[in-house]
Design a protein around this motif. Structure first.
Motif, mmCIF file in Angstrom:
data_model
loop_
_atom_site.group_PDB
_atom_site.id
_atom_site.type_symbol
_atom_site.label_atom_id
_atom_site.label_comp_id
_atom_site.label_asym_id
_atom_site.label_seq_id
_atom_site.Cartn_x
_atom_site.Cartn_y
_atom_site.Cartn_z
ATOM 1 N N LEU A 86 0.732 -1.524 -0.122
ATOM 2 C CA LEU A 86 -0.090 0.074 0.203
ATOM 3 C C LEU A 86 0.963 0.905 -0.157
ATOM 4 O O LEU A 86 0.358 1.997 -0.979
ATOM 5 C CB LEU A 86 -1.008 0.535 0.906
ATOM 6 C CG LEU A 86 -2.322 -1.109 1.156
ATOM 7 C CD1 LEU A 86 -3.089 -0.720 2.079
ATOM 8 C CD2 LEU A 86 -3.485 -0.129 -0.529
ATOM 9 N N GLU A 87 2.191 1.081 0.637
ATOM 10 C CA GLU A 87 2.881 2.480 0.947
ATOM 11 C C GLU A 87 3.541 3.075 -0.514
ATOM 12 O O GLU A 87 3.038 4.277 -1.378
ATOM 13 C CB GLU A 87 4.367 2.378 1.618
ATOM 14 C CG GLU A 87 3.271 2.850 3.205
ATOM 15 C CD GLU A 87 3.055 1.306 3.710
ATOM 16 O OE1 GLU A 87 2.689 1.343 5.347
ATOM 17 O OE2 GLU A 87 3.329 0.103 2.926
ATOM 18 N N ALA A 88 3.525 1.744 -1.032
ATOM 19 C CA ALA A 88 3.958 1.820 -2.534
ATOM 20 C C ALA A 88 3.158 2.697 -3.624
ATOM 21 O O ALA A 88 3.334 3.132 -4.260
ATOM 22 C CB ALA A 88 4.532 0.674 -3.592
ATOM 23 N N ALA A 89 2.182 1.630 -3.232
ATOM 24 C CA ALA A 89 0.978 1.460 -4.153
ATOM 25 C C ALA A 89 0.175 3.446 -4.142
ATOM 26 O O ALA A 89 0.459 4.293 -5.213
ATOM 27 C CB ALA A 89 -0.358 1.093 -4.281
ATOM 28 N N LEU A 90 -0.275 3.991 -3.021
ATOM 29 C CA LEU A 90 -0.477 5.280 -2.657
ATOM 30 C C LEU A 90 1.034 6.217 -3.464
ATOM 31 O O LEU A 90 0.441 7.301 -3.307
ATOM 32 C CB LEU A 90 -0.334 5.922 -1.445
ATOM 33 C CG LEU A 90 -1.746 4.750 -0.535
ATOM 34 C CD1 LEU A 90 -1.406 4.662 1.017
ATOM 35 C CD2 LEU A 90 -3.078 5.501 -0.926
ATOM 36 N N ALA A 91 2.072 6.196 -3.010
ATOM 37 C CA ALA A 91 3.044 6.863 -3.526
ATOM 38 C C ALA A 91 3.099 7.377 -5.232
ATOM 39 O O ALA A 91 3.812 8.045 -5.572
ATOM 40 C CB ALA A 91 4.111 6.691 -3.286
ATOM 41 N N ARG A 92 2.884 5.879 -6.382
ATOM 42 C CA ARG A 92 2.183 6.046 -7.336
ATOM 43 C C ARG A 92 1.415 6.717 -7.484
ATOM 44 O O ARG A 92 1.327 6.748 -8.956
ATOM 45 C CB ARG A 92 2.435 4.456 -7.954
ATOM 46 C CG ARG A 92 3.825 4.168 -8.226
ATOM 47 C CD ARG A 92 3.844 2.779 -8.226
ATOM 48 N NE ARG A 92 3.243 1.980 -8.608
ATOM 49 C CZ ARG A 92 2.884 0.657 -7.339
ATOM 50 N NH1 ARG A 92 3.994 0.625 -6.964
ATOM 51 N NH2 ARG A 92 1.659 -0.562 -6.804
ATOM 52 N N LEU A 93 -0.149 6.420 -7.364
ATOM 53 C CA LEU A 93 -0.725 6.566 -8.223
ATOM 54 C C LEU A 93 -1.192 8.251 -8.341
ATOM 55 O O LEU A 93 -0.676 9.440 -7.754
ATOM 56 C CB LEU A 93 -2.258 7.320 -6.798
ATOM 57 C CG LEU A 93 -2.989 5.716 -6.424
ATOM 58 C CD1 LEU A 93 -3.846 5.666 -5.354
ATOM 59 C CD2 LEU A 93 -3.622 4.977 -7.599
ATOM 60 N N PRO A 94 -1.614 9.232 -8.934
ATOM 61 C CA PRO A 94 -2.241 10.041 -9.194
ATOM 62 C C PRO A 94 -2.525 10.842 -7.946
ATOM 63 O O PRO A 94 -2.762 10.734 -7.449
ATOM 64 C CB PRO A 94 -2.266 9.968 -10.672
ATOM 65 C CG PRO A 94 -2.259 9.319 -11.055
ATOM 66 C CD PRO A 94 -2.487 7.737 -9.844
ATOM 67 N N ARG A 95 -1.794 12.404 -8.001
ATOM 68 C CA ARG A 95 -2.202 13.633 -7.030
ATOM 69 C C ARG A 95 -3.681 13.149 -7.222
ATOM 70 O O ARG A 95 -4.079 13.699 -8.369
ATOM 71 C CB ARG A 95 -0.973 14.228 -7.904
ATOM 72 C CG ARG A 95 -1.842 15.371 -6.245
ATOM 73 C CD ARG A 95 -0.096 16.803 -6.187
ATOM 74 N NE ARG A 95 0.378 17.099 -5.782
ATOM 75 C CZ ARG A 95 1.300 15.980 -4.019
ATOM 76 N NH1 ARG A 95 -0.295 15.906 -3.778
ATOM 77 N NH2 ARG A 95 1.689 15.885 -3.881
ATOM 78 N N GLY A 96 -4.497 13.760 -5.529
ATOM 79 C CA GLY A 96 -5.340 13.368 -5.850
ATOM 80 C C GLY A 96 -6.599 12.329 -6.176
ATOM 81 O O GLY A 96 -7.390 12.678 -6.743
ATOM 82 N N SER A 97 -5.908 11.258 -5.850
ATOM 83 C CA SER A 97 -6.622 10.101 -6.200
ATOM 84 C C SER A 97 -7.741 10.162 -4.739
ATOM 85 O O SER A 97 -7.228 10.136 -4.175
ATOM 86 C CB SER A 97 -5.526 8.965 -6.452
ATOM 87 O OG SER A 97 -4.447 8.907 -8.609
ATOM 88 N N GLY A 98 -8.123 8.704 -5.207
ATOM 89 C CA GLY A 98 -8.859 7.994 -4.125
ATOM 90 C C GLY A 98 -8.333 6.563 -3.365
ATOM 91 O O GLY A 98 -7.699 5.928 -4.012
ATOM 92 N N PHE A 99 -8.513 6.738 -1.457
ATOM 93 C CA PHE A 99 -7.996 5.934 -1.200
ATOM 94 C C PHE A 99 -9.018 5.259 -0.049
ATOM 95 O O PHE A 99 -9.559 6.173 0.460
ATOM 96 C CB PHE A 99 -6.791 6.156 -0.432
ATOM 97 C CG PHE A 99 -6.619 5.263 0.778
ATOM 98 C CD1 PHE A 99 -6.374 3.762 -0.213
ATOM 99 C CD2 PHE A 99 -5.941 5.171 1.558
ATOM 100 C CE1 PHE A 99 -5.795 2.756 1.135
ATOM 101 C CE2 PHE A 99 -5.205 3.943 2.604
ATOM 102 C CZ PHE A 99 -5.538 2.976 2.561
ATOM 103 N N ILE A 100 -9.422 4.331 -0.686
ATOM 104 C CA ILE A 100 -10.654 3.844 0.228
ATOM 105 C C ILE A 100 -10.036 2.430 1.650
ATOM 106 O O ILE A 100 -9.541 1.590 0.912
ATOM 107 C CB ILE A 100 -11.750 3.025 -0.341
ATOM 108 C CG1 ILE A 100 -12.545 3.920 -1.269
ATOM 109 C CG2 ILE A 100 -13.008 2.463 0.653
ATOM 110 C CD1 ILE A 100 -13.016 3.195 -2.383
#
Length: 178
Positions: free
Chosen positions: A22-36
């Motif tokens: 999750l840490e790596a995935a959150l860092a790769r997401l485009p800025r302003g994406s959503g996280f559930i």
């Protein structure tokens, strides 16, 4: 609706399967994406601790953070919204984003009545979490989605290639983004 800059196109959904990434995935997401954040598998104290770790990282990246829990807990934890079955979104308050999980026409109708801000319609495609279970075809997905009175987020077996195949702006993934 909660005060967010813009509604995210891309959503990462947490799960026991993707926790380590999750840490790596959150860092790769485009800025302003959503996280559930779900993490139903953790005992309460560990779930709270893990939420705050991941929410801090998500916020640094400008992501919208939604909690799979009650509105009361979401406010206590500082989440931007809640995620759950349409009837769990009641009573409606304007300070939280409300994402409804829907799988059929009856649940879409419930999400419409509850005033959900968005609906996660699944399973768009076959998923690892429900092997052998029937999925919606792109045609059935679109047929159901057109009845929603809010943005529809495709979920279930989604990744970038499937999002292109479905030709759908809003999509979410567990494995497909981690």
């Amino acid at each position: 609706m909660a005060l967010i800059q813009s509604f995210p196109d891309l959503w990462l959904v947490s799960d026991q399967r993707n926790d380590a990434a999750l840490e790596a995935a959150l860092a790769r997401l485009p800025r302003g994406s959503g996280f559930i954040y779900r993490h139903y598998h953790l005992p309460d104290a560990e779930r709270v601790e893990r939420y705050f770790q991941l929410a801090a990282l998500a916020r640094r990246r400008g992501h919208v953070v939604v909690l799979a829990d009650s509105a009361l807990t979401a406010r206590e934890w500082g989440a931007d919204g809640i995620y759950g079955a349409p009837l769990a979104l009641y009573p409606r308050r304007d300070d939280l984003l409300r994402l409804a999980t829907v799988h059929d026409m009856a649940e879409i109708a419930q999400a419409n009545r509850m005033g959900a801000d968005a609906a996660l319609l699944s399973p768009a495609f076959a998923t690892r979490s429900h092997p052998g279970a029937p999925s919606l075809s792109p045609l059935r997905f679109r047929m159901l989605a057109k009845h929603a009175q809010m943005p529809v987020i495709a979920l279930g077996g989604m990744d970038a290639a499937k999002a292109r195949r479905l030709d759908w702006q809003h999509w979410a993934a567990i494995d497909g983004l981690s």
